[in-house]
Design a protein around this motif. Structure first.
Motif, PDB file in Angstrom:
ATOM      1  N   CYS A   1      -2.200  -1.677 -10.868  1.00 56.54           N
ATOM      2  CA  CYS A   1      -1.031  -2.502 -11.191  1.00 56.54           C
ATOM      3  C   CYS A   1       0.280  -1.760 -10.974  1.00 56.54           C
ATOM      4  N   MET A   2       0.229  -0.442 -10.826  1.00 58.28           N
ATOM      5  CA  MET A   2       1.403   0.381 -10.511  1.00 58.28           C
ATOM      6  C   MET A   2       2.345   0.624 -11.701  1.00 58.28           C
ATOM      7  N   VAL A   3       1.997   0.112 -12.868  1.00 55.30           N
ATOM      8  CA  VAL A   3       2.871   0.315 -14.024  1.00 55.30           C
ATOM      9  C   VAL A   3       3.062   1.808 -14.284  1.00 55.30           C
ATOM     10  N   CYS A   4       2.008   2.593 -14.153  1.00 53.03           N
ATOM     11  CA  CYS A   4       2.099   4.036 -14.426  1.00 53.03           C
ATOM     12  C   CYS A   4       2.976   4.745 -13.397  1.00 53.03           C
ATOM     13  N   VAL A   5       2.925   4.274 -12.158  1.00 53.52           N
ATOM     14  CA  VAL A   5       3.728   4.909 -11.094  1.00 53.52           C
ATOM     15  C   VAL A   5       5.206   4.831 -11.465  1.00 53.52           C
ATOM     16  N   LYS A   6       5.590   3.640 -11.981  1.00 52.13           N
ATOM     17  CA  LYS A   6       6.990   3.448 -12.365  1.00 52.13           C
ATOM     18  C   LYS A   6       7.302   4.173 -13.669  1.00 52.13           C
ATOM     19  N   ALA A   7       6.307   4.262 -14.552  1.00 55.29           N
ATOM     20  CA  ALA A   7       6.566   4.801 -15.892  1.00 55.29           C
ATOM     21  C   ALA A   7       6.685   6.324 -15.913  1.00 55.29           C
ATOM     22  N   CYS A   8       6.032   7.007 -14.981  1.00 55.28           N
ATOM     23  CA  CYS A   8       5.975   8.467 -15.032  1.00 55.28           C
ATOM     24  C   CYS A   8       7.373   9.080 -14.870  1.00 55.28           C
ATOM     25  N   PRO A   9       7.822   9.855 -15.866  1.00 57.71           N
ATOM     26  CA  PRO A   9       9.191  10.392 -15.813  1.00 57.71           C
ATOM     27  C   PRO A   9       9.348  11.506 -14.775  1.00 57.71           C
ATOM     28  N   VAL A  10       8.217  12.093 -14.341  1.00 56.95           N
ATOM     29  CA  VAL A  10       8.343  13.207 -13.390  1.00 56.95           C
ATOM     30  C   VAL A  10       7.728  12.860 -12.013  1.00 56.95           C
ATOM     31  N   GLN A  11       7.576  11.598 -11.769  1.00 53.65           N
ATOM     32  CA  GLN A  11       7.039  11.110 -10.482  1.00 53.65           C
ATOM     33  C   GLN A  11       5.737  11.826 -10.089  1.00 53.65           C
ATOM     34  N   ALA A  12       4.852  11.969 -11.067  1.00 49.28           N
ATOM     35  CA  ALA A  12       3.605  12.683 -10.802  1.00 49.28           C
ATOM     36  C   ALA A  12       2.463  11.730 -10.430  1.00 49.28           C
ATOM     37  N   ILE A  13       2.745  10.430 -10.434  1.00 48.15           N
ATOM     38  CA  ILE A  13       1.689   9.482 -10.063  1.00 48.15           C
ATOM     39  C   ILE A  13       2.137   8.745  -8.804  1.00 48.15           C
ATOM     40  N   GLU A  14       1.244   8.710  -7.827  1.00 48.90           N
ATOM     41  CA  GLU A  14       1.636   8.036  -6.586  1.00 48.90           C
ATOM     42  C   GLU A  14       0.570   7.049  -6.143  1.00 48.90           C
ATOM     43  N   ALA A  15       1.037   6.059  -5.406  1.00 47.62           N
ATOM     44  CA  ALA A  15       0.127   5.079  -4.822  1.00 47.62           C
ATOM     45  C   ALA A  15      -0.083   5.473  -3.372  1.00 47.62           C
ATOM     46  N   ILE A  16      -1.341   5.622  -2.982  1.00 44.78           N
ATOM     47  CA  ILE A  16      -1.642   5.992  -1.607  1.00 44.78           C
ATOM     48  C   ILE A  16      -2.071   4.727  -0.865  1.00 44.78           C
ATOM     49  N   GLY A  17      -1.396   4.435   0.208  1.00 46.52           N
ATOM     50  CA  GLY A  17      -1.672   3.195   0.947  1.00 46.52           C
ATOM     51  C   GLY A  17      -0.893   2.061   0.315  1.00 46.52           C
ATOM     52  N   GLU A  18      -0.281   1.221   1.134  1.00 50.24           N
ATOM     53  CA  GLU A  18       0.583   0.172   0.618  1.00 50.24           C
ATOM     54  C   GLU A  18      -0.204  -1.041   0.158  1.00 50.24           C
ATOM     55  N   ARG A  19       0.338  -1.717  -0.826  1.00 45.90           N
ATOM     56  CA  ARG A  19      -0.186  -3.030  -1.173  1.00 45.90           C
ATOM     57  C   ARG A  19       0.109  -3.940   0.006  1.00 45.90           C
ATOM     58  N   GLN A  20      -0.898  -4.707   0.390  1.00 48.58           N
ATOM     59  CA  GLN A  20      -0.767  -5.549   1.577  1.00 48.58           C
ATOM     60  C   GLN A  20       0.352  -6.574   1.395  1.00 48.58           C
ATOM     61  N   LYS A  21       1.264  -6.616   2.339  1.00 44.95           N
ATOM     62  CA  LYS A  21       2.370  -7.573   2.274  1.00 44.95           C
ATOM     63  C   LYS A  21       1.976  -8.854   2.993  1.00 44.95           C
ATOM     64  N   LYS A  22       2.259  -9.942   2.357  1.00 44.08           N
ATOM     65  CA  LYS A  22       1.991 -11.227   3.004  1.00 44.08           C
ATOM     66  C   LYS A  22       3.299 -11.776   3.546  1.00 44.08           C
ATOM     67  N   THR A  23       3.206 -12.725   4.441  1.00 47.10           N
ATOM     68  CA  THR A  23       4.429 -13.368   4.905  1.00 47.10           C
ATOM     69  C   THR A  23       5.105 -14.011   3.708  1.00 47.10           C
ATOM     70  N   SER A  24       6.417 -13.966   3.689  1.00 43.72           N
ATOM     71  CA  SER A  24       7.115 -14.448   2.506  1.00 43.72           C
ATOM     72  C   SER A  24       6.898 -15.957   2.366  1.00 43.72           C
ATOM     73  N   ALA A  25       6.498 -16.323   1.176  1.00 41.34           N
ATOM     74  CA  ALA A  25       6.114 -17.712   0.936  1.00 41.34           C
ATOM     75  C   ALA A  25       7.353 -18.577   0.737  1.00 41.34           C
ATOM     76  N   GLU A  26       7.241 -19.827   1.139  1.00 44.31           N
ATOM     77  CA  GLU A  26       8.354 -20.760   1.035  1.00 44.31           C
ATOM     78  C   GLU A  26       8.103 -21.766  -0.079  1.00 44.31           C
ATOM     79  N   GLY A  27       9.154 -22.193  -0.709  1.00 50.41           N
ATOM     80  CA  GLY A  27       9.023 -23.232  -1.712  1.00 50.41           C
ATOM     81  C   GLY A  27      10.389 -23.594  -2.252  1.00 50.41           C
TER      82      GLY A  27
END
Lengths: 396, 266
Positions: free
Chosen positions: A42-68
């Motif tokens: 969920c990436m909550v820890c990546v944002k929460a870490c005060p010393v940037q010690a947690i990283e996400a390897i590989g991107e979350r797949q981006k979808k085409t931007s949805a319309e509505g």
């Protein structure tokens, strides 16, 4: 994608452990955090870490931007009337619409004789457009038919946001609509906001038995769907002279069919919906026995209210489930809530803390219920409540 | 005739404590349990099998540790269990979870009824049951408090809504979600416990389930958790303790009147 801790950077502060919604982070023998298999990325820890010690390897797949476009809500009806929950949804929808400048539209299912009148009521409270489907079968909740019509209307008009109430009806069929459209659905929200940068819907809900609040987003799919817990906002008031339009949608054009047959419908033993009462007198474990609820019933009757119960009291079989207030029961927002012998577990508090006025009576001065009470009385309910009853009765 | 029960292993949120100093949630030592609402689904699955013959099967999607919950199902009397576990399932929201469970159910032949609890104790969404029904194309009856009969390819149930009951009849196969009024879950038997200890728990991974890769795990999950924080309640409170209950009663009645409620007493 994978979440990893960079050991050299981790300072062992444990903030990530507290922040992780899934309890998926532990400390290793060297006092460094590590991610367990419970990780939900969920990436909550990546944002929460005060010393940037947690990283996400590989991107979350981006979808085409949805319309509505536009903010829709499902207008629930009850016995051929607009249900109060519809006006609560309308209030949320109008708050959001002011931030993203989109129309507020209702989806209304009705019998032929009532459709026009009910649509006008929705418009008079501030609805810009009503998508109205009329048919005699729509007098009753038919799961398959509701799913078919709602999903088809969404596919046809492509709204940006779709809200429904987290009533038993909404919680029954809306998830199936979301699965048919293949979009995200956040259950039981208590607040909605718009992200000022992305204009995405921020869906806020209690989780983990009410101990935690979570903010959910649906970035790449439309509509952004949420069910809203009843009684978390006031009803949208009438706006004199408000103008809106009614779009008639043909029932037959969607050819809905229902596989499940309704054989019989009967009232529950209690016909009062505690969510609709302005005064609730609630009892908990401190009542000690089911028969002691008679005392609360008497007080509630004298005050013109109804009886509620904590989960403990319902689990003990002292009161039936429809009276249960809390995370796993009903959320209530009466004008006056009197909690008798209820200690106030968080799961109860989340179900009644938005009541206008709260009185708590409990023997234990440390009971958490006192945290939410406007007036807390430390004392014995078996003496105080009969004394109140006697005083009121003396007047009659 | 097979009765499939979908269960979830959850942290026992009733055991959760908030640290009074830091106002943060204390997670250490919170036990994992079978979602309490699912125990009613398990009990009903066992009873249906006893009543109408056939087989009861419990499935769960979760980390390898969820194996322990499946053993509890066997101890209760469930005939067989399947664990759906794969790193590819990580990041699943309710939609991806439902897809994964429905793919597993598709693989099982002769399914009559899929039974789910009304919601999970941790997430409390109640969405997985209806979403499974959609993926399988089965009709669904939610909030079932009694199964009246299963006969001639139909199930007849009574379900609870806010202020009424409905008796409904659905063709099989179907999905139902059950509430706690439906039964009283049994405890594990000694024989069951012994069986559960020895049981071999089949593990199904994404490769076993087939389907589309993009529908699993994070890719199949439209929603994501953007933030999370401890729920705090702040309020001004007046706490009073009188020696006499009479005084307390008077205090309460006065306060109610002050707030503008029409109330009279002597």
């Amino acid at each position: 994608m994978e979440i990893k801790v960079i050991s050299e950077k981790c300072n062992g502060c444990k903030i990530c452990i507290e922040k992780c919604p899934f309890g998926a982070i532990e400390m290793d023998a060297n006092g460094k955090a590590f991610i367990t298999e419970r990780c939900n990325l969920c990436m909550v820890c990546v944002k929460a870490c005060p010393v940037q010690a947690i990283e996400a390897i590989g991107e979350r797949q981006k979808k085409t931007s949805a319309e509505g476009k536009d903010i829709w809500f499902f207008a629930e009806t009850k016995r051929d009337k607009i249900s109060y929950v519809s006006y609560e949804l309308l209030n949320f929808a109008r708050n959001i619409s002011s931030q993203i400048n989109q129309k507020v539209c209702a989806v209304l299912f009705s019998t032929k004789s009532k459709g026009e009148e009910l649509s006008q009521q929705l418009i008079s409270h501030g609805t810009d457009r009503v998508y109205l489907v009329e048919d005699e079968t729509l007098a009753e909740f038919r799961h398959d038919i509701y799913v078919c019509l709602t999903a088809n209307l969404i596919l046809k008009h492509k709204p940006n946001i779709f809200l429904a109430s987290a009533t038993m009806l909404g919680r029954s069929f809306i998830p199936q609509v979301a699965a048919r459209i293949k979009t995200g659905l956040t259950a039981d929200c208590t607040d909605l906001k718009i992200d000022s940068k992305t204009k995405l819907l921020l869906q806020i809900r209690p989780t983990f038995g009410g101990n935690l609040m979570a903010m959910i987003m649906c970035e790449n799919y439309r509509p952004q769907m949420a069910t809203i817990r009843p009684k978390t906002i006031d009803e949208a008031p009438v706006i004199p002279g408000y103008k809106g339009e009614i779009i008639q949608e043909s029932y037959k054009s969607f050819s809905p069919t229902c596989r499940v047959e309704l054989i019989k419908k009967e009232k529950t033993e209690q016909t009062i919906d505690i969510q609709e009462s302005e005064i609730i007198v609630s009892g908990g474990r401190g009542l000690g026995d089911g028969k002691n609820f008679d005392m609360l019933k008497k007080l509630a009757d004298l005050l013109g209210g109804v009886v509620g119960a904590s989960r403990a009291a319902v689990d003990a079989g002292w009161m039936p489930y429809p009276h249960q207030v809390g995370q796993t029961g009903k959320t209530v927002k009466p004008k006056l809530y009197i909690a008798c012998g209820i200690s106030g577990a968080i799961q109860h508090l989340v179900g009644m803390q938005t009541s206008d006025y709260i009185i708590a009576i409990n023997k234990d001065s440390n009971a958490p219920i006192f945290k939410v009470a406007n007036l807390g009385i430390v004392g014995d309910i078996f003496q105080i409540i009969p004394a109140m009853i006697k005083k009121i009765e003396n007047n009659n | 005739m097979k009765f499939i029960v979908c269960i979830k292993q959850v942290p026992d949120t009733m055991e959760v404590k908030i640290d009074p100093k830091t106002k943060r949630i204390v997670r250490e030592g919170i036990p994992s349990i079978i979602n309490p609402y699912d125990t009613y689904a398990l009990e009903e699955g066992i009873r249906l099998k006893e009543r109408f013959q056939g087989e009861s099967i419990a499935i769960t999607m979760g980390p390898p540790q969820a194996d322990a919950s499946l053993r509890e199902c066997i101890a209760m009397g469930i005939d067989s269990v399947i664990l759906l576990s794969d790193r590819a399932f990580a990041g699943s929201d309710t939609l991806a979870t439902s897809y994964t469970l429905s793919q597993a159910i598709r693989k099982i032949s002769d399914v009559s009824l899929v039974i789910c609890g009304r919601e999970a104790l941790d997430g409390s969404t109640g969405q997985v049951g209806p979403e499974i029904a959609e993926f399988l194309g089965f009709p669904i009856i939610t909030y079932v408090k009694e199964i009246l009969n299963i006969a001639n390819g139909f199930v007849e149930c009574v379900r609870l809504m806010e202020d009424h009951y409905e008796t409904l009849k659905s063709p099989l196969p179907a999905v139902i979600t059950v509430i706690k009024e439906i039964n009283e879950p049994r405890l594990a038997s000694l024989k069951g416990l012994l069986k559960s200890k020895k049981a071999n728990i089949p593990l199904w991974t994404k490769n076993d389930l087939g389907g589309e890769d993009k529908s699993y795990g994070q890719d199949g999950s439209p929603t994501k958790v953007a933030d999370i924080w401890a729920h705090e309640i702040k309020k001004e409170v007046k706490i009073i303790q009188h020696d006499e209950p009479e005084q307390s009663a008077e205090e309460i009645l006065n306060q109610i009147k002050d707030w503008g409620f029409a109330i009279k007493w002597k």
